[in-house]
Design a protein around this motif. Structure first.
Motif, PDB file in Angstrom:
ATOM      1  N   LEU A  70      25.488   1.428  42.913  1.00 20.85           N
ATOM      2  CA  LEU A  70      24.202   1.181  43.508  1.00 20.85           C
ATOM      3  C   LEU A  70      23.126   1.033  42.439  1.00 20.85           C
ATOM      4  CD1 LEU A  70      24.103   3.184  46.715  1.00 20.85           C
ATOM      5  CD2 LEU A  70      24.931   0.890  46.667  1.00 20.85           C
ATOM      6  N   GLN A  71      22.103   0.291  42.814  1.00 19.06           N
ATOM      7  CA  GLN A  71      20.764   0.477  42.243  1.00 19.06           C
ATOM      8  C   GLN A  71      20.050   1.578  42.373  1.00 19.06           C
ATOM      9  OE1 GLN A  71      21.102  -1.238  45.030  1.00 19.06           O
ATOM     10  NE2 GLN A  71      19.139  -0.981  46.046  1.00 19.06           N
ATOM     11  N   MET A  72      19.053   1.962  41.493  1.00 20.52           N
ATOM     12  CA  MET A  72      18.523   3.383  41.518  1.00 20.52           C
ATOM     13  C   MET A  72      17.436   3.292  42.754  1.00 20.52           C
ATOM     14  SD  MET A  72      19.841   4.241  38.843  1.00 20.52           S
ATOM     15  CE  MET A  72      20.781   3.096  37.488  1.00 20.52           C
ATOM     16  N   GLY A  73      17.411   4.334  43.239  1.00 23.01           N
ATOM     17  CA  GLY A  73      16.335   4.252  44.517  1.00 23.01           C
ATOM     18  C   GLY A  73      16.458   5.626  45.240  1.00 23.01           C
ATOM     19  N   GLY A  74      15.585   5.607  46.141  1.00 21.13           N
ATOM     20  CA  GLY A  74      15.683   6.822  47.306  1.00 21.13           C
ATOM     21  C   GLY A  74      14.360   6.808  48.005  1.00 21.13           C
ATOM     22  N   HIS A  75      14.212   8.054  48.554  1.00 23.02           N
ATOM     23  CA  HIS A  75      12.948   8.384  49.467  1.00 23.02           C
ATOM     24  C   HIS A  75      11.602   8.360  48.772  1.00 23.02           C
ATOM     25  CE1 HIS A  75      16.660   9.898  51.241  1.00 23.02           C
ATOM     26  NE2 HIS A  75      16.255   9.343  52.367  1.00 23.02           N
ATOM     27  N   CYS A  76      10.678   8.005  49.539  1.00 25.31           N
ATOM     28  CA  CYS A  76       9.087   8.172  49.105  1.00 25.31           C
ATOM     29  C   CYS A  76       8.785   9.618  49.145  1.00 25.31           C
ATOM     30  CB  CYS A  76       8.355   7.288  49.880  1.00 25.31           C
ATOM     31  SG  CYS A  76       8.693   5.450  49.978  1.00 25.31           S
ATOM     32  N   GLU A  77       8.009   9.958  47.982  1.00 27.52           N
ATOM     33  CA  GLU A  77       7.490  11.451  47.998  1.00 27.52           C
ATOM     34  C   GLU A  77       5.819  11.351  48.066  1.00 27.52           C
ATOM     35  OE1 GLU A  77       8.795  13.022  44.572  1.00 27.52           O
ATOM     36  OE2 GLU A  77      10.925  12.848  45.290  1.00 27.52           O
ATOM     37  N   PRO A  78       5.120  12.440  48.654  1.00 26.78           N
ATOM     38  CA  PRO A  78       3.791  12.221  48.910  1.00 26.78           C
ATOM     39  C   PRO A  78       3.015  11.826  47.717  1.00 26.78           C
ATOM     40  CG  PRO A  78       4.790  14.367  49.932  1.00 26.78           C
ATOM     41  CD  PRO A  78       5.740  13.681  49.145  1.00 26.78           C
ATOM     42  N   ASP A  79       3.313  12.203  46.511  1.00 24.22           N
ATOM     43  CA  ASP A  79       2.856  11.906  45.486  1.00 24.22           C
ATOM     44  C   ASP A  79       2.774  10.357  44.953  1.00 24.22           C
ATOM     45  OD1 ASP A  79       1.884  14.415  45.046  1.00 24.22           O
ATOM     46  OD2 ASP A  79       3.274  14.951  43.569  1.00 24.22           O
ATOM     47  N   ASP A  80       3.621   9.526  45.753  1.00 20.71           N
ATOM     48  CA  ASP A  80       3.818   8.190  45.269  1.00 20.71           C
ATOM     49  C   ASP A  80       2.587   7.266  45.952  1.00 20.71           C
ATOM     50  OD1 ASP A  80       6.380   8.434  44.055  1.00 20.71           O
ATOM     51  OD2 ASP A  80       7.560   8.315  45.936  1.00 20.71           O
ATOM     52  N   THR A  81       1.797   6.584  45.459  1.00 23.85           N
ATOM     53  CA  THR A  81       0.807   5.918  45.702  1.00 23.85           C
ATOM     54  C   THR A  81       1.079   4.759  46.453  1.00 23.85           C
ATOM     55  OG1 THR A  81       0.269   5.165  43.656  1.00 23.85           O
ATOM     56  CG2 THR A  81      -0.823   7.287  44.333  1.00 23.85           C
ATOM     57  N   THR A  82       2.278   4.055  45.987  1.00 22.28           N
ATOM     58  CA  THR A  82       2.801   2.644  46.468  1.00 22.28           C
ATOM     59  C   THR A  82       4.194   2.816  46.493  1.00 22.28           C
ATOM     60  OG1 THR A  82       2.873   1.884  44.050  1.00 22.28           O
ATOM     61  CG2 THR A  82       0.899   1.752  45.330  1.00 22.28           C
ATOM     62  N   LEU A  83       4.666   1.826  47.116  1.00 20.15           N
ATOM     63  CA  LEU A  83       6.290   1.717  47.119  1.00 20.15           C
ATOM     64  C   LEU A  83       6.780   1.382  45.685  1.00 20.15           C
ATOM     65  CD1 LEU A  83       6.684  -0.408  50.462  1.00 20.15           C
ATOM     66  CD2 LEU A  83       7.536   2.100  49.849  1.00 20.15           C
ATOM     67  N   ALA A  84       5.927   0.639  45.051  1.00 22.16           N
ATOM     68  CA  ALA A  84       6.293   0.388  43.713  1.00 22.16           C
ATOM     69  C   ALA A  84       6.410   1.499  42.682  1.00 22.16           C
ATOM     70  CB  ALA A  84       5.231  -0.591  43.088  1.00 22.16           C
ATOM     71  N   ALA A  85       5.326   2.228  43.013  1.00 26.40           N
ATOM     72  CA  ALA A  85       5.351   3.678  42.238  1.00 26.40           C
ATOM     73  C   ALA A  85       6.701   4.383  42.593  1.00 26.40           C
ATOM     74  CB  ALA A  85       4.143   4.253  42.534  1.00 26.40           C
ATOM     75  N   ALA A  86       6.904   4.439  43.825  1.00 26.18           N
ATOM     76  CA  ALA A  86       8.135   5.112  44.134  1.00 26.18           C
ATOM     77  C   ALA A  86       9.483   4.495  43.798  1.00 26.18           C
ATOM     78  CB  ALA A  86       8.310   5.313  45.740  1.00 26.18           C
ATOM     79  N   ALA A  87       9.579   3.192  43.647  1.00 24.98           N
ATOM     80  CA  ALA A  87      10.697   2.765  43.165  1.00 24.98           C
ATOM     81  C   ALA A  87      10.807   2.802  41.533  1.00 24.98           C
ATOM     82  CB  ALA A  87      10.734   0.984  43.307  1.00 24.98           C
ATOM     83  N   LEU A  88       9.594   2.802  40.809  1.00 30.70           N
ATOM     84  CA  LEU A  88       9.609   3.179  39.502  1.00 30.70           C
ATOM     85  C   LEU A  88       9.894   4.544  39.078  1.00 30.70           C
ATOM     86  CD1 LEU A  88       9.341   1.788  36.778  1.00 30.70           C
ATOM     87  CD2 LEU A  88       6.846   2.333  36.785  1.00 30.70           C
TER      88      LEU A  88
END
Length: 173
Positions: A70-88
């Motif tokens: 699979l591609q890299m990825g997962g759950h959002c965390e409280p410190d993620d300010t955007t979905l893009a930040a979570a993905a990166l």
């Protein structure tokens, strides 16, 4: 396949993506916790396909729990300010590659897929991350393996979702 057939495929893909976008927004309106893993009805996730356009290849992870490439990825965390930040963040953590940058223009595609209980769905927002020249990967605890695959090898090892993500990424490059 004629040019007309290609246009129909693009239209169908656009319609599918628009339907998913509406589904994501409806989900978030109905579930205030819909961004978080604790939401049993499903939750938004963020992922990124790590691409090395200079060499025509992508980095996939052999997911520890699913046993799939699979591609890299997962759950959002409280410190993620955007979905893009979570993905990166997820792409960097899981690949071990520093200096990844997201392909400009926002998400490449959306993908909704079932997952084992207790949750029911991942509403994945998928990006593409560009690997810097000379990138060296490092396996994380979440992976059984990491491997670079040439673009034309991906369909042999990954599911249709990853193949579609690669197709959309290549179109955006």
């Amino acid at each position: 396949m004629s040019l007309h057939d290609d246009a129909v495929l693009v239209l169908t893909s656009y319609e599918e993506q628009e339907e998913l976008r509406r589904l994501y927004l409806d989900h978030l309106a109905a579930h205030p916790d819909g961004m978080w893993k604790a939401c049993g009805a499903g939750h938004v996730t963020a992922s990124a396909l790590v691409v090395d356009p200079e060499r025509g290849r992508v980095l996939l992870t052999l997911h520890r729990k699913l046993g799939m490439w699979l591609q890299m990825g997962g759950h959002c965390e409280p410190d993620d300010t955007t979905l893009a930040a979570a993905a990166l963040r997820e792409a960097t953590e899981e690949s071990g590659i520093r200096g990844l940058t997201l392909l400009p223009g926002g998400p490449v595609r959306l993908d909704r897929h079932p997952i084992p209980a207790p949750c029911h769905w991942h509403l994945d927002v998928q990006y593409a991350a560009l690997a810097p020249s000379g990138a060296v990967e490092e396996i994380s605890e979440e992976s059984l393996d990491l491997r670079w695959f040439a673009y034309d090898e991906v369909a042999e090892v990954a599911d249709k979702s990853v193949v579609r993500l690669l197709e959309m990424t290549r179109a955006a490059l």
